[in-house]
Design an enzyme around this catalytic site. Structure first.
Site, PDB file in Angstrom:
ATOM      1  N   ARG A   1      30.303  15.339  19.571  1.00 43.30           N
ATOM      2  CA  ARG A   1      30.510  15.634  18.150  1.00 43.30           C
ATOM      3  C   ARG A   1      31.120  17.022  17.929  1.00 43.30           C
ATOM      4  O   ARG A   1      31.873  17.246  16.983  1.00 43.30           O
ATOM      5  CB  ARG A   1      29.179  15.519  17.394  1.00 43.30           C
TER       6      ARG A   1
ATOM      7  N   ASP B   1      34.149  15.561   5.694  1.00 44.66           N
ATOM      8  CA  ASP B   1      33.275  14.574   6.346  1.00 44.66           C
ATOM      9  C   ASP B   1      34.030  13.748   7.386  1.00 44.66           C
ATOM     10  O   ASP B   1      35.218  13.482   7.232  1.00 44.66           O
ATOM     11  CB  ASP B   1      32.697  13.650   5.263  1.00 44.66           C
ATOM     12  N   GLY B   2      33.306  13.316   8.406  1.00 49.69           N
ATOM     13  CA  GLY B   2      33.869  12.378   9.379  1.00 49.69           C
ATOM     14  C   GLY B   2      34.159  12.994  10.740  1.00 49.69           C
ATOM     15  O   GLY B   2      34.711  12.327  11.621  1.00 49.69           O
ATOM     16  N   ASN B   3      33.761  14.243  10.937  1.00 47.62           N
ATOM     17  CA  ASN B   3      34.025  14.906  12.235  1.00 47.62           C
ATOM     18  C   ASN B   3      33.334  14.168  13.381  1.00 47.62           C
ATOM     19  O   ASN B   3      33.911  13.964  14.448  1.00 47.62           O
ATOM     20  CB  ASN B   3      33.504  16.346  12.222  1.00 47.62           C
ATOM     21  N   GLY B   4      32.071  13.787  13.137  1.00 49.85           N
ATOM     22  CA  GLY B   4      31.281  13.122  14.178  1.00 49.85           C
ATOM     23  C   GLY B   4      31.898  11.784  14.563  1.00 49.85           C
ATOM     24  O   GLY B   4      32.085  11.478  15.749  1.00 49.85           O
TER      25      GLY B   4
ATOM     26  N   TRP C   1      20.374  21.166   8.509  1.00 51.91           N
ATOM     27  CA  TRP C   1      19.425  21.721   9.484  1.00 51.91           C
ATOM     28  C   TRP C   1      18.673  20.622  10.216  1.00 51.91           C
ATOM     29  O   TRP C   1      18.083  20.856  11.268  1.00 51.91           O
ATOM     30  CB  TRP C   1      18.408  22.651   8.800  1.00 51.91           C
TER      31      TRP C   1
ATOM     32  N   HIS D   1      33.980  18.580  15.249  1.00 51.10           N
ATOM     33  CA  HIS D   1      33.865  19.722  14.333  1.00 51.10           C
ATOM     34  C   HIS D   1      35.002  20.716  14.573  1.00 51.10           C
ATOM     35  O   HIS D   1      35.571  21.264  13.637  1.00 51.10           O
ATOM     36  CB  HIS D   1      32.502  20.406  14.505  1.00 51.10           C
TER      37      HIS D   1
ATOM     38  N   ARG E   1      19.890  18.222  11.733  1.00 48.63           N
ATOM     39  CA  ARG E   1      20.651  17.764  12.920  1.00 48.63           C
ATOM     40  C   ARG E   1      20.100  18.433  14.181  1.00 48.63           C
ATOM     41  O   ARG E   1      19.429  19.463  14.105  1.00 48.63           O
ATOM     42  CB  ARG E   1      22.126  18.112  12.748  1.00 48.63           C
TER      43      ARG E   1
ATOM     44  N   GLU F   1      37.850  15.238 -11.150  1.00 47.83           N
ATOM     45  CA  GLU F   1      38.460  13.977 -10.700  1.00 47.83           C
ATOM     46  C   GLU F   1      38.184  13.800  -9.207  1.00 47.83           C
ATOM     47  O   GLU F   1      38.358  14.740  -8.436  1.00 47.83           O
ATOM     48  CB  GLU F   1      39.984  14.020 -10.922  1.00 47.83           C
TER      49      GLU F   1
ATOM     50  N   LEU G   1      44.490  33.047  -3.031  1.00 44.33           N
ATOM     51  CA  LEU G   1      43.609  31.874  -2.951  1.00 44.33           C
ATOM     52  C   LEU G   1      42.182  32.362  -2.722  1.00 44.33           C
ATOM     53  O   LEU G   1      41.949  33.230  -1.882  1.00 44.33           O
ATOM     54  CB  LEU G   1      44.021  30.984  -1.761  1.00 44.33           C
TER      55      LEU G   1
HETATM   56  C1  FPP Z   1      30.439  16.441   8.174  1.00 40.16           C
HETATM   57  O1  FPP Z   1      30.921  15.571   9.177  1.00 40.16           O
HETATM   58  C2  FPP Z   1      30.829  17.801   8.512  1.00 40.16           C
HETATM   59  C3  FPP Z   1      29.980  18.841   8.653  1.00 40.16           C
HETATM   60  C4  FPP Z   1      28.516  18.718   8.483  1.00 40.16           C
HETATM   61  C5  FPP Z   1      30.472  20.177   9.033  1.00 40.16           C
HETATM   62  C6  FPP Z   1      31.843  20.558   8.563  1.00 40.16           C
HETATM   63  C7  FPP Z   1      32.292  21.696   9.388  1.00 40.16           C
HETATM   64  C8  FPP Z   1      33.531  21.931   9.841  1.00 40.16           C
HETATM   65  C9  FPP Z   1      34.720  21.162   9.461  1.00 40.16           C
HETATM   66  C10 FPP Z   1      33.811  23.041  10.796  1.00 40.16           C
HETATM   67  C11 FPP Z   1      33.076  24.323  10.604  1.00 40.16           C
HETATM   68  C12 FPP Z   1      33.371  25.027   9.348  1.00 40.16           C
HETATM   69  C13 FPP Z   1      33.953  26.223   9.230  1.00 40.16           C
HETATM   70  C14 FPP Z   1      34.035  26.862   7.898  1.00 40.16           C
HETATM   71  C15 FPP Z   1      34.557  26.935  10.357  1.00 40.16           C
HETATM   72  P1  FPP Z   1      29.878  14.757  10.058  1.00 40.16           P
HETATM   73  O2  FPP Z   1      29.634  15.510  11.306  1.00 40.16           O
HETATM   74  O3  FPP Z   1      28.655  14.468   9.238  1.00 40.16           O
HETATM   75  O4  FPP Z   1      30.679  13.474  10.341  1.00 40.16           O
HETATM   76  P2  FPP Z   1      30.084  12.006  10.542  1.00 40.16           P
HETATM   77  O5  FPP Z   1      29.588  11.570   9.186  1.00 40.16           O
HETATM   78  O6  FPP Z   1      31.263  11.232  10.989  1.00 40.16           O
HETATM   79  O7  FPP Z   1      29.001  12.093  11.564  1.00 40.16           O
END
Ligand code: FPP
Length: 262
Positions: A54, A41-44, A90, A58, A92, A228, A152
């Site tokens: 955004r 989480d937190g990419n955006g 979906w 990702h 989004r 945990e 793994l």
């Molecule tokens: C949540 O962050 C993240 C996602 C919904 C997607 C996660 C995907 C990836 C890391 C890359 C693609 C995956 C693969 C397997 C290649 P958010 O966008 O909701 O962040 P925010 O809460 O800050 O907006």
């Protein structure tokens, strides 16, 4: 021993932040979590903070996934399961959904040969038939190519929801009952587990959730019963080896009682 671990981990270290020896020395390799689950989480927010789209966040998140896989293969964690796309994602904008699906295909196509060499077995958990065809095909190829690997197991949760997983299990069980293959009186936890996407892997020992959110977000609802949790404000694209190792160090300090007494 510490030197050996340090050397092993060296290859996974990203240049800007090295896991220090102190941290590595603290890890007891005989008590590693067998299965780590991550909510990426937190990419955006990472992208927004930099005034970037955004999609850039990702893409940066894929780098952190690479690092996490390397940490697992280097120290000997056997299962890593990541939340890559939920049944709710979906909602989004189409552009963002397309970006995520394209990134998935790109990741698999670019990395599968190396993952295969590293002994990584790729799996996907979720309603895969609901994914775009290109994603389904890339997944099928990667899953087939890596099926025999056992260093793994990398589980990608895609079009995944914990509730949807339980609903599909209940539907399958109901059909088996109707067909006379399951006695309704025999349904217990073991029977239900056989119909989950994760049917043949152990429950996660450790859940890592970055980006400061304090919720489970419909992730592995059944499987996280005694897992945990390790939470951090660090955004997923900033998540490095040192954070992963710290999560393991902290995990090893916990007392796991599974509802009993020590
Ligand atoms: C949540 O962050 C993240 C996602 C919904 C997607 C996660 C995907 C990836 C890391 C890359 C693609 C995956 C693969 C397997 C290649 P958010 O966008 O909701 O962040 P925010 O809460 O800050 O907006």
């Amino acid at each position: 021993m510490a030197k050996w671990i340090s050397r092993m981990l060296g290859s996974a270290v990203l240049p800007e932040k090295q896991a220090d020896n102190h941290q590595i020395n603290e890890i007891d390799l005989s008590r590693l979590p067998q299965h780590v689950a991550i909510i990426m989480d937190g990419n955006g927010r990472w992208a927004q903070k930099r005034g970037l789209p955004r999609s850039v966040g990702h893409r940066a998140g894929v780098e952190s996934l690479r690092t996490a896989v390397k940490v697992c293969t280097n120290i000997g964690i056997k299962y890593l399961t990541v939340y890559a796309f939920s049944t709710e994602n979906w909602k989004r904008p189409k552009e963002e959904v397309d970006t995520l699906m394209n990134l998935l295909v790109e990741y698999l196509e670019k990395e599968v040969a190396e993952l295969n060499q590293q002994g990584v077995q790729i799996r996907a958990y979720g309603d895969l038939a609901g994914l775009p065809l290109a994603a389904q095909q890339a997944l099928t190829r990667s899953i087939n190519l890596t099926a025999k690997n056992n260093k793994l197991v990398l589980g990608l949760c895609l079009n995944y929801g914990g509730r949807a997983e339980i609903v599909q299990a209940v539907n399958q069980i109901a059909a088996e009952v109707k067909a006379g293959k399951i006695d309704p009186g025999s349904i217990d936890e073991e029977v239900i587990e056989k119909f989950l996407y994760t049917r043949d892997i152990p429950d996660p020992d450790l859940l890592i959730r970055p980006a400061g959110e304090l919720r489970i977000s419909n992730y592995l609802l059944w499987q996280l019963a005694y897992t945990e949790f390790w939470l951090t404000d660090v955004l997923w694209p900033d998540f490095r080896e040192e954070h992963f190792l710290q999560a393991i160090v902290d995990y090893q300090k916990r007392e796991r009682r599974f509802g009993g007494l020590l």
